[in-house]
Design a protein around this motif. Structure first.
Motif, PDB file in Angstrom:
ATOM      1  N   PRO A 191       0.808  -1.213   0.000  1.00 30.45           N
ATOM      2  CA  PRO A 191       0.000   0.000   0.000  1.00 30.45           C
ATOM      3  C   PRO A 191       0.851   1.276   0.000  1.00 30.45           C
ATOM      4  CG  PRO A 191       0.064  -0.963   2.194  1.00 30.45           C
ATOM      5  CD  PRO A 191       0.772  -1.925   1.291  1.00 30.45           C
ATOM      6  N   ASP A 192       0.342   2.305  -0.620  1.00 30.39           N
ATOM      7  CA  ASP A 192       0.876   3.670  -0.526  1.00 30.39           C
ATOM      8  C   ASP A 192       2.358   3.850  -0.838  1.00 30.39           C
ATOM      9  OD1 ASP A 192      -1.696   4.356   0.375  1.00 30.39           O
ATOM     10  OD2 ASP A 192      -1.140   3.826   2.434  1.00 30.39           O
ATOM     11  N   PRO A 193       2.847   3.309  -1.944  1.00 26.87           N
ATOM     12  CA  PRO A 193       4.229   3.630  -2.311  1.00 26.87           C
ATOM     13  C   PRO A 193       4.312   5.080  -2.793  1.00 26.87           C
ATOM     14  CG  PRO A 193       3.170   2.420  -4.091  1.00 26.87           C
ATOM     15  CD  PRO A 193       2.177   2.478  -2.965  1.00 26.87           C
ATOM     16  N   LEU A 194       5.480   5.677  -2.626  1.00 26.00           N
ATOM     17  CA  LEU A 194       5.741   6.949  -3.301  1.00 26.00           C
ATOM     18  C   LEU A 194       5.943   6.611  -4.779  1.00 26.00           C
ATOM     19  CD1 LEU A 194       6.683  10.023  -3.159  1.00 26.00           C
ATOM     20  CD2 LEU A 194       8.995   9.089  -3.001  1.00 26.00           C
ATOM     21  N   LEU A 195       5.193   7.263  -5.658  1.00 24.04           N
ATOM     22  CA  LEU A 195       5.367   7.005  -7.090  1.00 24.04           C
ATOM     23  C   LEU A 195       5.534   8.327  -7.835  1.00 24.04           C
ATOM     24  CD1 LEU A 195       2.709   4.191  -7.714  1.00 24.04           C
ATOM     25  CD2 LEU A 195       5.204   3.929  -7.728  1.00 24.04           C
ATOM     26  N   PRO A 196       6.406   8.400  -8.814  1.00 21.14           N
ATOM     27  CA  PRO A 196       7.369   7.342  -9.166  1.00 21.14           C
ATOM     28  C   PRO A 196       8.424   7.175  -8.077  1.00 21.14           C
ATOM     29  CG  PRO A 196       7.759   9.320 -10.470  1.00 21.14           C
ATOM     30  CD  PRO A 196       6.542   9.595  -9.662  1.00 21.14           C
ATOM     31  N   ILE A 197       8.988   5.961  -8.018  1.00 14.91           N
ATOM     32  CA  ILE A 197       9.964   5.639  -6.969  1.00 14.91           C
ATOM     33  C   ILE A 197      11.177   4.938  -7.573  1.00 14.91           C
ATOM     34  CG2 ILE A 197       8.782   3.439  -6.473  1.00 14.91           C
ATOM     35  CD1 ILE A 197      10.404   5.514  -3.723  1.00 14.91           C
ATOM     36  N   ILE A 198      12.341   5.227  -7.025  1.00 12.15           N
ATOM     37  CA  ILE A 198      13.549   4.443  -7.313  1.00 12.15           C
ATOM     38  C   ILE A 198      13.596   3.332  -6.271  1.00 12.15           C
ATOM     39  CG2 ILE A 198      16.068   4.445  -7.469  1.00 12.15           C
ATOM     40  CD1 ILE A 198      15.890   7.499  -7.984  1.00 12.15           C
ATOM     41  N   PRO A 199      13.400   2.054  -6.661  1.00 12.74           N
ATOM     42  CA  PRO A 199      13.422   0.962  -5.673  1.00 12.74           C
ATOM     43  C   PRO A 199      14.844   0.694  -5.152  1.00 12.74           C
ATOM     44  CG  PRO A 199      12.356   0.296  -7.746  1.00 12.74           C
ATOM     45  CD  PRO A 199      13.098   1.568  -8.005  1.00 12.74           C
ATOM     46  N   GLY A 200      14.918  -0.283  -4.248  1.00 17.50           N
ATOM     47  CA  GLY A 200      16.226  -0.758  -3.794  1.00 17.50           C
ATOM     48  C   GLY A 200      16.535  -0.385  -2.360  1.00 17.50           C
ATOM     49  N   HIS A 201      16.638  -1.415  -1.485  1.00 21.63           N
ATOM     50  CA  HIS A 201      16.879  -1.149  -0.068  1.00 21.63           C
ATOM     51  C   HIS A 201      17.960  -2.062   0.510  1.00 21.63           C
ATOM     52  CE1 HIS A 201      13.631  -4.159  -0.327  1.00 21.63           C
ATOM     53  NE2 HIS A 201      14.273  -4.717   0.690  1.00 21.63           N
ATOM     54  N   GLU A 202      18.848  -2.537  -0.340  1.00 17.45           N
ATOM     55  CA  GLU A 202      20.027  -3.287   0.131  1.00 17.45           C
ATOM     56  C   GLU A 202      21.233  -2.587  -0.491  1.00 17.45           C
ATOM     57  OE1 GLU A 202      18.807  -7.842   0.720  1.00 17.45           O
ATOM     58  OE2 GLU A 202      18.720  -7.253  -1.378  1.00 17.45           O
ATOM     59  N   ILE A 203      21.504  -1.386   0.024  1.00 13.75           N
ATOM     60  CA  ILE A 203      22.445  -0.484  -0.651  1.00 13.75           C
ATOM     61  C   ILE A 203      23.811  -0.521   0.027  1.00 13.75           C
ATOM     62  CG2 ILE A 203      22.870   1.906  -1.336  1.00 13.75           C
ATOM     63  CD1 ILE A 203      19.801   2.369  -1.018  1.00 13.75           C
ATOM     64  N   VAL A 204      24.842  -0.712  -0.788  1.00 14.73           N
ATOM     65  CA  VAL A 204      26.225  -0.583  -0.329  1.00 14.73           C
ATOM     66  C   VAL A 204      26.865   0.519  -1.156  1.00 14.73           C
ATOM     67  CG1 VAL A 204      28.467  -1.715  -0.107  1.00 14.73           C
ATOM     68  CG2 VAL A 204      26.364  -3.014   0.309  1.00 14.73           C
ATOM     69  N   GLY A 205      27.467   1.491  -0.486  1.00 11.15           N
ATOM     70  CA  GLY A 205      28.071   2.589  -1.244  1.00 11.15           C
ATOM     71  C   GLY A 205      29.100   3.334  -0.425  1.00 11.15           C
ATOM     72  N   ARG A 206      29.617   4.401  -1.026  1.00 13.07           N
ATOM     73  CA  ARG A 206      30.648   5.225  -0.382  1.00 13.07           C
ATOM     74  C   ARG A 206      30.090   6.626  -0.140  1.00 13.07           C
ATOM     75  NH1 ARG A 206      35.296   2.231   1.127  1.00 13.07           N
ATOM     76  NH2 ARG A 206      35.433   0.493  -0.331  1.00 13.07           N
ATOM     77  N   VAL A 207      30.396   7.171   1.044  1.00 14.48           N
ATOM     78  CA  VAL A 207      29.930   8.518   1.383  1.00 14.48           C
ATOM     79  C   VAL A 207      30.579   9.514   0.430  1.00 14.48           C
ATOM     80  CG1 VAL A 207      29.911  10.307   3.149  1.00 14.48           C
ATOM     81  CG2 VAL A 207      29.585   7.903   3.797  1.00 14.48           C
ATOM     82  N   SER A 208      29.716  10.269  -0.253  1.00 14.71           N
ATOM     83  CA  SER A 208      30.187  11.237  -1.235  1.00 14.71           C
ATOM     84  C   SER A 208      30.104  12.659  -0.690  1.00 14.71           C
ATOM     85  CB  SER A 208      29.345  11.092  -2.504  1.00 14.71           C
ATOM     86  OG  SER A 208      29.681  12.041  -3.459  1.00 14.71           O
ATOM     87  N   ALA A 209      29.080  12.919   0.146  1.00 17.44           N
ATOM     88  CA  ALA A 209      28.947  14.237   0.780  1.00 17.44           C
ATOM     89  C   ALA A 209      28.177  14.045   2.079  1.00 17.44           C
ATOM     90  CB  ALA A 209      28.222  15.211  -0.143  1.00 17.44           C
ATOM     91  N   ILE A 210      28.460  14.906   3.043  1.00 14.47           N
ATOM     92  CA  ILE A 210      27.941  14.728   4.410  1.00 14.47           C
ATOM     93  C   ILE A 210      27.144  15.961   4.817  1.00 14.47           C
ATOM     94  CG2 ILE A 210      28.601  14.343   6.826  1.00 14.47           C
ATOM     95  CD1 ILE A 210      31.174  13.034   5.784  1.00 14.47           C
TER      96      ILE A 210
END
Ligand SMILES: [Zn+2]
Ligand SMILES: [Zn+2]
Length: 333
Positions: free
Chosen positions: A54-73
């Motif tokens: 129910p109630d997704p934000l649309l349009p949405i970029i999916p994906g919740h298993e994210i590994v990345g590098r801090v680019s800005a803080i």
């Protein structure tokens, strides 16, 4: 730094994801801007695409298993440094003040927002995440192999925790979550019994390679009664099946966010103080505990890699159960 990024977008349920060039999101005071290295593809993403949540934000970029590098803080963020490797899980924001948040059940927060569902996620070259919900990750190692830990691992760990100290555990649906929790169970000196779709001998072999005490189809009886059953497959029909496999006092834990309807069953399956419960989301404490456990086991994930633009193909293969372990999108590949 780049000002635009590539992302895969869901415009509406049942649509294919669309590759788009978007502005890199703007840093906010509490956030980290993260250059995504890899993002896991979770069954929840399939439920999102299928319009079952129910109630997704649309349009949405999916994906919740994210590994990345801090680019800005962001200006209000403490405890992270530029270039540091971080993980972004499903739990993206909580209110901090409701009765659930106040008693260590932030996973149940009435106002919680979730990554890749109500907050843009990691099917993109960059993502913005509230730093309070990000986890530091090991700097070494392959980003793709870390990604499945952020949901399959975490939710699986919470499901296992809710099963208590069960000695003999059944895992129903031997995919991303089960293959991680199987390793935790062996490390802890417990047994696991793997149940797959009838005829899925590849998954049964995979479970056997990970040390299964027994592997077979959900239509088969395990050799001994189980102390707990963790259901990762989205099939409600497995609930009475699993109840029938349980010893007295055992629990069935439903770990998915969505399941088909559970068929009626005779009361004697539940009798004997057997329980059925669900697992919803995660708390930050789950994440800290689980990620501390990962190097002790050590947990190794089996992944199938896709490029960002192949996200639809990854979802299709997940739906069809065409690979062992977890699907992961690897950026810049
Ligand atoms: Zn709350
Ligand atoms: Zn997930």
């Amino acid at each position: 730094m780049k000002t635009t990024m590539r992302a895969m977008i869901l415009d509406r349920p049942a649509a294919a994801l669309r590759l788009a060039e978007l502005p890199v999101p703007t840093l906010q005071p509490n956030t980290l801007l993260i250059k995504v290295e890899a993002c896991g593809v979770c069954r929840t993403d399939l439920h999102l695409v299928d319009g079952e949540l129910p109630d997704p934000l649309l349009p949405i970029i999916p994906g919740h298993e994210i590994v990345g590098r801090v680019s800005a803080i962001g200006s209000a963020v403490k405890g992270f440094r530029s270039g540091q490797r971080v993980g972004v899980p499903w739990l993206g924001w909580t209110c901090g003040t409701c009765s659930y948040c106040a008693r260590d059940q932030e996973n149940l927060c009435d106002q919680a927002r979730f990554t890749g569902y109500q907050i843009h996620g990691g099917y993109a070259e960059y993502t913005l995440a509230d730093a309070r919900y990000c986890f530091p990750l090991p700097e070494a190692g392959d980003a793709a192999e870390l990604a499945p830990l952020l949901c399959a691992g975490l939710i699986g760990y919470r499901a296992l925790r809710l099963a208590g100290d069960a000695k003999r555990v059944g895992l129903y649906g031997f995919g991303a979550a089960a293959h991680i929790i199987a390793q935790v169970l062996k490390f802890q000196g417990r047994e696991f019994h793997a149940f797959t779709r009838p005829g899925d001998f590849a998954s049964q072999d995979f479970a056997a390679r990970l040390g299964a005490d027994w592997a077979g189809s959900s239509e088969q009886e395990p050799p001994e009664k189980l102390d707990a059953a963790l259901i990762f497959a989205p099939a409600g029909a497995l609930v009475p099946v699993a109840l029938g496999h349980l010893a007295k006092g055992g629990s069935v834990v439903c770990a998915g966010i969505h399941m088909s309807d559970i068929p009626a069953f005779p009361y004697h399956l539940l009798w004997g103080e057997r329980q059925i419960r669900s697992v919803a989301n995660l708390t930050r404490r789950d994440g800290e505990e689980f990620l501390a456990l990962v190097p002790q086991v050590p947990i190794r994930t089996e992944v199938r890699r896709f490029t960002l633009a192949q996200a639809n193909e990854a979802l299709l293969q997940l739906r069809r159960g065409e690979f062992q372990g977890a699907a992961v999108l690897v950026m810049g590949s």
